[in-house]
Write a protein that holds these residues in place. Sequence first.
Motif, mmCIF file in Angstrom:
data_model
loop_
_atom_site.group_PDB
_atom_site.id
_atom_site.type_symbol
_atom_site.label_atom_id
_atom_site.label_comp_id
_atom_site.label_asym_id
_atom_site.label_seq_id
_atom_site.Cartn_x
_atom_site.Cartn_y
_atom_site.Cartn_z
ATOM 1 N N VAL A 198 12.111 -2.561 -3.767
ATOM 2 C CA VAL A 198 12.281 -1.914 -2.459
ATOM 3 C C VAL A 198 11.022 -1.165 -2.048
ATOM 4 O O VAL A 198 10.160 -0.845 -2.868
ATOM 5 C CB VAL A 198 13.480 -0.940 -2.483
ATOM 6 C CG1 VAL A 198 14.781 -1.695 -2.742
ATOM 7 C CG2 VAL A 198 13.284 0.172 -3.511
ATOM 8 N N ASP A 199 10.957 -0.882 -0.752
ATOM 9 C CA ASP A 199 9.890 -0.034 -0.206
ATOM 10 C C ASP A 199 10.413 1.349 0.139
ATOM 11 O O ASP A 199 9.650 2.314 0.168
ATOM 12 C CB ASP A 199 9.299 -0.685 1.050
ATOM 13 C CG ASP A 199 8.607 -2.005 0.741
ATOM 14 O OD1 ASP A 199 7.956 -2.107 -0.318
ATOM 15 O OD2 ASP A 199 8.730 -2.943 1.555
ATOM 16 N N GLY A 200 11.707 1.447 0.439
ATOM 17 C CA GLY A 200 12.308 2.729 0.797
ATOM 18 C C GLY A 200 13.334 3.155 -0.231
ATOM 19 O O GLY A 200 13.962 2.326 -0.882
ATOM 20 N N LEU A 201 13.493 4.467 -0.387
ATOM 21 C CA LEU A 201 14.413 4.997 -1.393
ATOM 22 C C LEU A 201 15.177 6.178 -0.817
ATOM 23 O O LEU A 201 14.587 7.132 -0.306
ATOM 24 C CB LEU A 201 13.635 5.444 -2.639
ATOM 25 C CG LEU A 201 14.433 6.145 -3.747
ATOM 26 C CD1 LEU A 201 15.516 5.238 -4.299
ATOM 27 C CD2 LEU A 201 13.480 6.596 -4.864
ATOM 28 N N LEU A 202 16.509 6.122 -0.902
ATOM 29 C CA LEU A 202 17.377 7.219 -0.459
ATOM 30 C C LEU A 202 18.274 7.600 -1.629
ATOM 31 O O LEU A 202 19.196 6.864 -1.977
ATOM 32 C CB LEU A 202 18.217 6.788 0.744
ATOM 33 C CG LEU A 202 19.278 7.785 1.230
ATOM 34 C CD1 LEU A 202 18.638 9.108 1.655
ATOM 35 C CD2 LEU A 202 20.094 7.178 2.364
ATOM 36 N N LYS A 203 17.983 8.738 -2.249
ATOM 37 C CA LYS A 203 18.743 9.193 -3.409
ATOM 38 C C LYS A 203 19.834 10.170 -2.947
ATOM 39 O O LYS A 203 19.532 11.263 -2.480
ATOM 40 C CB LYS A 203 17.826 9.878 -4.425
ATOM 41 C CG LYS A 203 16.966 8.912 -5.227
ATOM 42 C CD LYS A 203 16.130 9.662 -6.249
ATOM 43 C CE LYS A 203 15.462 8.721 -7.239
ATOM 44 N NZ LYS A 203 16.418 8.162 -8.211
#
Length: 424
Positions: A41-46
């Motif tokens: 992935v390029d984006g990360l939402l934790k």
Amino acid sequence: MSTYVRRIVDDELDDLFEHIAAIAIDGPKAVGKTTTAEERVDGLLKLDSKTNREAMQADPELLLRRVRPLLVDEWQKVPEVWDVVRRAVDADPTGGQFLLTGSASPAEGATAHSGAGRIGRLRMRPMTLTERGVTTPTVSTRELLTGRRPPLDGLCSLSLVDYVEEIVRSGYPGMRHLSARALRFQLDSYLRNAVDRDVPETGITVRKPDAMLAWLRAYAAATSSTASYSNLLDAATPGQSDKPSRSTSIAYRDALTQVWLVDPVPAWTPSGHPLSRLAQTPKHHLADPALAARLLGLSVDALLDGDGKPLGPQAGSMLGRLFESLATLCVRVVAQAADAAVGHLRTRNGDHDIDLVVVRDDGKVLAVEVKLATTVADQDTKHLRWLADRLGDSLLDAIVIYTGPNAYRRRDGIGVVPLGSIGA
């Protein structure tokens, strides 16, 4: 420079993610889901971050502003994001947009839609022996499932002691480097947190955490068996006249399954085959046999000395049960990669029992027996021969997994394969 070690599930993601817009990777905590997903992935939402969680709870549509491919980690903490992803996929089904990872299924009704047809589900389990780097496979499960019955060869250097050490060591990536004492501490903490925190976070109230942990300990003693839930309750509450109800036992099972800690193998129910009077009870397994060993207080030395009292109708030592559980873990991972399901077969009166049945989409099967032994005799293959007589061409192949060093075929055509030699 990346130090990421590829997992077998990476091969599945290679095949699927470019075609599927959203995939949810399911599995227990600490199995490596996030690490694997981050590679793609390029984006990360934790969503285990309070700041991110509060923002998404206020407006779940905010995740659509993030760069894609996007990983939504611990998505079950804000279940509304599931429906946002589903609607986004409805609007644009282009492959490779979203990965969602979660260590629990949210409470029923938390999402408006199951995601069927929009969000794919992919199971990730603890590491196989190959993924742990302790062995190199020489026998392909995918090849066994072709029905061509290829010659088997190769030498496995793992000994019984090595297998026992791997049972206790665990297939959780973050625990592999720990000292023996630190590993025991982490496994104890993992189990306690599952009962005290992970299960309640799914919306299930645990009134007596110690009672659930005692039930889990009884479940561990029933590893690789089909022990009834009433027997599990009896084992969890010895000497108590006022025992919890059977519904309580089932509630424990469901709650622990929801956090992927309990991972039973379902009974195989063939269609169109001349088999009848088959039992429907699943075989009991935890996510990792190391959890079972720790719940029962069994070290490497204790297992080798024959300690531990197994629970359930099937014969065998606790070491034999846990070796089968390790084999089950390894077979399930490679079978999934080969696009096959795994069940078990047991007749109602218990006179025939096949440890693992790997099933292709067309219903044809690979039958697997697991033996804690360095040699395989005719007695060890009798159930496989019985099944071959009944299935005919629907039996693609039959093998015995054992602790010996050599992969080969017996004169009757049944394969003999060291556990360490099984690969995708």
